[in-house]
Design a protein around this motif. Structure first.
Motif, short mmCIF file in Angstrom:
data_model
loop_
_atom_site.label_atom_id
_atom_site.label_comp_id
_atom_site.label_asym_id
_atom_site.label_seq_id
_atom_site.Cartn_x
_atom_site.Cartn_y
_atom_site.Cartn_z
N PHE A 9 18.80 39.45 31.06
CA PHE A 9 19.52 38.20 31.32
C PHE A 9 20.71 38.50 32.21
O PHE A 9 21.47 39.45 31.97
N ILE A 10 20.89 37.68 33.29
CA ILE A 10 22.04 37.90 34.16
C ILE A 10 22.99 36.70 34.23
O ILE A 10 24.18 36.89 34.43
N THR A 11 22.48 35.48 34.08
CA THR A 11 23.36 34.31 34.14
C THR A 11 22.57 33.05 33.81
O THR A 11 21.35 33.07 33.78
N LYS A 12 23.28 31.98 33.58
CA LYS A 12 22.65 30.66 33.46
C LYS A 12 22.56 30.07 34.86
O LYS A 12 23.45 30.29 35.69
N ILE A 13 21.51 29.31 35.12
CA ILE A 13 21.30 28.77 36.46
C ILE A 13 22.44 27.86 36.90
O ILE A 13 22.82 27.85 38.07
N ASP A 14 23.04 27.11 35.96
CA ASP A 14 24.13 26.21 36.35
C ASP A 14 25.45 26.94 36.61
O ASP A 14 26.42 26.34 37.04
N VAL A 24 27.17 40.51 39.43
CA VAL A 24 26.62 40.71 38.09
C VAL A 24 26.39 42.20 37.88
O VAL A 24 25.86 42.88 38.77
N TYR A 25 26.78 42.71 36.72
CA TYR A 25 26.54 44.10 36.36
C TYR A 25 25.42 44.18 35.33
O TYR A 25 25.41 43.40 34.38
N VAL A 26 24.49 45.09 35.53
CA VAL A 26 23.41 45.33 34.58
C VAL A 26 23.29 46.83 34.34
O VAL A 26 23.99 47.62 34.96
N GLU A 27 22.36 47.19 33.47
CA GLU A 27 22.15 48.60 33.10
C GLU A 27 23.45 49.25 32.65
O GLU A 27 23.88 50.26 33.19
N ASP A 28 24.10 48.62 31.66
CA ASP A 28 25.35 49.12 31.09
C ASP A 28 26.44 49.29 32.15
O ASP A 28 27.24 50.20 32.08
N VAL A 98 13.27 32.68 36.25
CA VAL A 98 14.07 31.64 35.61
C VAL A 98 13.25 31.07 34.46
O VAL A 98 12.12 30.63 34.65
N GLU A 99 13.83 31.09 33.27
CA GLU A 99 13.19 30.55 32.07
C GLU A 99 14.22 29.75 31.30
O GLU A 99 15.28 30.28 30.95
N TYR A 104 16.93 35.83 34.90
CA TYR A 104 16.69 37.21 34.49
C TYR A 104 16.35 38.04 35.72
O TYR A 104 15.71 37.55 36.65
N VAL A 105 16.76 39.31 35.71
CA VAL A 105 16.29 40.25 36.71
C VAL A 105 15.18 41.06 36.04
O VAL A 105 15.27 41.39 34.85
N LEU A 106 14.11 41.32 36.80
CA LEU A 106 12.95 42.02 36.25
C LEU A 106 12.93 43.46 36.74
O LEU A 106 13.16 43.73 37.92
N PHE A 107 12.64 44.37 35.83
CA PHE A 107 12.55 45.80 36.15
C PHE A 107 11.18 46.30 35.74
O PHE A 107 10.65 45.90 34.72
N ASP A 108 10.62 47.21 36.53
CA ASP A 108 9.36 47.84 36.14
C ASP A 108 9.45 49.34 36.39
O ASP A 108 9.80 49.77 37.47
N GLY A 109 9.15 50.08 35.37
CA GLY A 109 9.12 51.53 35.47
C GLY A 109 10.47 52.13 35.82
O GLY A 109 11.49 51.49 35.73
N PRO A 110 10.46 53.39 36.26
CA PRO A 110 11.71 54.09 36.54
C PRO A 110 12.38 53.62 37.82
O PRO A 110 13.57 53.81 37.99
#
Length: 121
Positions: A9-14, A24-28, A98-99, A104-110
């Motif tokens: 999760f990164i933010t609300k669309i509004d 936005v900061y992700v991955e700690d 967006v859900e 949300y940002v999507l990550f796959d694998g390393p």
């Protein structure tokens, strides 16, 4: 074999202003993104540093599908991450979903980011 995808999760669309960036900061806190809601409603996420001199892209002006670096006015595509010529370089791009009005940002694998083939990091 099923592809394992995680979403963060990164933010609300509004909370995303049209044609302005949001940092936005992700991955700690180890990964900094610039997230944009374009005039056409698309949501895009890219690495928050210009390939030229590491300008903060979330503070840049947006026009169409491009953000202009606030430091030296490089024009970066928020779709594929490439700098527009004659400048050369690129930034990582990130898939978003967006859900229920949540982004949300999507990550796959390393290798969490999709990197354009011409991009050499």
């Amino acid at each position: 074999m099923e592809k394992l995808v995680s979403k963060v999760f990164i933010t609300k669309i509004d909370e995303l202003p049209v044609n302005l960036g949001k940092r936005v900061y992700v991955e700690d806190g180890n990964l900094e993104l610039a997230v944009f809601k374009l005039a056409n409603g698309d949501i895009r996420a890219i690495e928050n540093r210009c390939p030229h001199k590491a300008g903060v892209l979330s503070e840049g002006m947006v026009s169409g599908e491009y953000v202009f670096c606030p430091m030296h006015d490089w024009k970066i595509s928020v779709v594929d991450g490439k700098a527009q010529g004659p400048d050369v370089g690129c930034v990582k791009t990130f898939e978003v979903a967006v859900e229920n009005d949540e982004v949300y940002v999507l990550f796959d694998g390393p290798n969490e980011a999709s990197v354009p083939l011409e991009c050499n990091h």
